[in-house]
Write a protein that holds these residues in place. Structure first.
Motif, PDB file in Angstrom:
ATOM      1  N   UNK A 108      -6.340 -15.137 146.146  1.00  0.00           N
ATOM      2  CA  UNK A 108      -7.507 -14.348 145.643  1.00  0.00           C
ATOM      3  C   UNK A 108      -8.418 -14.421 146.293  1.00  0.00           C
ATOM      4  N   UNK A 109      -9.114 -15.835 146.398  1.00  0.00           N
ATOM      5  CA  UNK A 109     -10.343 -16.239 147.064  1.00  0.00           C
ATOM      6  C   UNK A 109     -10.296 -15.755 148.587  1.00  0.00           C
ATOM      7  N   UNK A 110      -9.008 -16.168 149.345  1.00  0.00           N
ATOM      8  CA  UNK A 110      -8.803 -15.846 150.777  1.00  0.00           C
ATOM      9  C   UNK A 110      -8.877 -14.203 150.788  1.00  0.00           C
ATOM     10  N   UNK A 111      -8.133 -13.504 150.128  1.00  0.00           N
ATOM     11  CA  UNK A 111      -8.215 -12.114 149.972  1.00  0.00           C
ATOM     12  C   UNK A 111      -9.683 -11.530 150.095  1.00  0.00           C
ATOM     13  N   UNK A 112     -10.572 -12.190 149.490  1.00  0.00           N
ATOM     14  CA  UNK A 112     -12.022 -11.645 149.364  1.00  0.00           C
ATOM     15  C   UNK A 112     -12.809 -11.782 150.597  1.00  0.00           C
ATOM     16  N   UNK A 113     -12.226 -12.945 151.213  1.00  0.00           N
ATOM     17  CA  UNK A 113     -12.632 -13.416 152.631  1.00  0.00           C
ATOM     18  C   UNK A 113     -12.342 -12.638 153.569  1.00  0.00           C
ATOM     19  N   UNK A 114     -11.124 -12.187 153.495  1.00  0.00           N
ATOM     20  CA  UNK A 114     -10.508 -11.411 154.435  1.00  0.00           C
ATOM     21  C   UNK A 114     -10.969  -9.954 154.426  1.00  0.00           C
ATOM     22  N   UNK A 115     -11.183  -9.674 153.258  1.00  0.00           N
ATOM     23  CA  UNK A 115     -11.733  -8.163 153.070  1.00  0.00           C
ATOM     24  C   UNK A 115     -13.250  -7.966 153.759  1.00  0.00           C
ATOM     25  N   UNK A 116     -13.760  -9.002 153.256  1.00  0.00           N
ATOM     26  CA  UNK A 116     -15.272  -9.041 153.897  1.00  0.00           C
ATOM     27  C   UNK A 116     -15.310  -9.068 155.676  1.00  0.00           C
ATOM     28  N   UNK A 117     -14.448  -9.912 155.975  1.00  0.00           N
ATOM     29  CA  UNK A 117     -14.149  -9.945 157.451  1.00  0.00           C
ATOM     30  C   UNK A 117     -13.949  -8.769 158.213  1.00  0.00           C
ATOM     31  N   UNK A 118     -12.939  -7.923 157.469  1.00  0.00           N
ATOM     32  CA  UNK A 118     -12.427  -6.524 157.993  1.00  0.00           C
ATOM     33  C   UNK A 118     -13.458  -5.690 157.809  1.00  0.00           C
ATOM     34  N   UNK A 119     -14.201  -5.535 156.732  1.00  0.00           N
ATOM     35  CA  UNK A 119     -15.216  -4.446 156.461  1.00  0.00           C
ATOM     36  C   UNK A 119     -16.567  -4.659 157.616  1.00  0.00           C
ATOM     37  N   UNK A 120     -16.796  -6.023 157.831  1.00  0.00           N
ATOM     38  CA  UNK A 120     -17.833  -6.368 158.785  1.00  0.00           C
ATOM     39  C   UNK A 120     -17.499  -5.951 160.217  1.00  0.00           C
TER      40      UNK A 120
END
Length: 256
Positions: A108-120
């Protein structure tokens, strides 16, 4: 869809995304401004004096590295600050005593980091297209490289947050390790310009493989083979995932 683990994973990930979007002025806007300045200063002003890097204009050449740099920094920063905040606020204990398995908490936490990385990364890439002729000849390689890179540094940020004892500790790794590795990972130059000993040292830098794989996706050019680049990235994903799960299982830095 009614699987409790899936619901828990979705809930943690959704909370992380909500946090990112709620403070979008801090999470999404600064990287866009910073990368725009990189394109204007390094790509346009400095790049015109440097000329070409291989068969590409200097501005086109640095685009993949700048995009990956923003992805890495934001994926790492998101999970390190978020998970440490949960530790500091003592509500991570609620997750640890819940019946959800450790892989759900980590995922769950990794998914949040990955999604922010993808958005940026998407924002920076769109900005880059206004300044350059870069397009995406290999979309699958482009996306998979960003996904793997964001996953690796989300996991690394998680490990940092687990061991951190105060907020200053989560800034040490980005400042003294992550930033030097990024700048020395071929973001602004080709490895062919370096002397042999420096080329050998560069091959020990994991960011070098991510930058070059992404450069191949955008420019159809890389200083390393894709097989080697993907092998290195997958090895880091497996190793850091195992480490993260082990830390959660043992409660290192989490249970007092």
């Amino acid at each position: 869809m009614s699987n409790p683990n899936f619901i828990a994973l979705q809930t943690i990930a959704r909370r992380e995304v909500s946090r990112i979007l709620r403070i979008w002025a801090q999470t999404l806007v600064p990287p866009a401004i910073t990368m725009t300045l990189y394109f204007l200063i390094f790509g346009n002003l400095v790049g015109r004096r440097i000329g070409k890097m291989g068969d590409f204009s200097y501005m086109d050449f640095i685009v993949p590295g700048l995009v990956m740099m923003s992805v890495i920094q934001n994926a790492y920063g998101n999970i390190s600050s978020s998970f440490f905040g949960a530790k500091f606020g003592r509500h991570i204990e609620e997750l640890l005593v819940s019946p959800m398995p450790n892989w759900v908490i980590l995922g769950g936490y990794v998914a949040g980091g990955v999604l922010r990385g993808l958005m940026v990364g998407a924002i920076v890439l769109v900005i880059a297209m206004f300044f350059t002729h870069v397009r995406v000849p290999h979309p699958l390689i482009t996306f998979s490289t960003v996904l793997l890179g964001a996953t690796i540094f989300s996991l690394a940020g998680f490990v940092n947050a687990v061991y951190a004892k105060k907020f200053d500790d989560i800034a040490i790794i980005p400042t003294f390790i992550l930033t030097p590795l990024t700048y020395l990972g071929g973001v602004f130059y080709s490895i062919t310009l370096l002397p042999p000993f420096a080329q050998t040292l560069t091959h020990l830098n994991p960011i070098f493989y991510m930058v070059n794989a992404f450069r191949y996706g955008l420019l159809d050019y890389s200083d390393v083979s894709m097989w080697l680049a993907y092998s290195v990235m997958l090895c880091f994903v497996v190793a850091l995932t195992g480490l993260g799960l082990r830390l959660l299982t043992k409660g290192v830095g989490l249970r007092s």
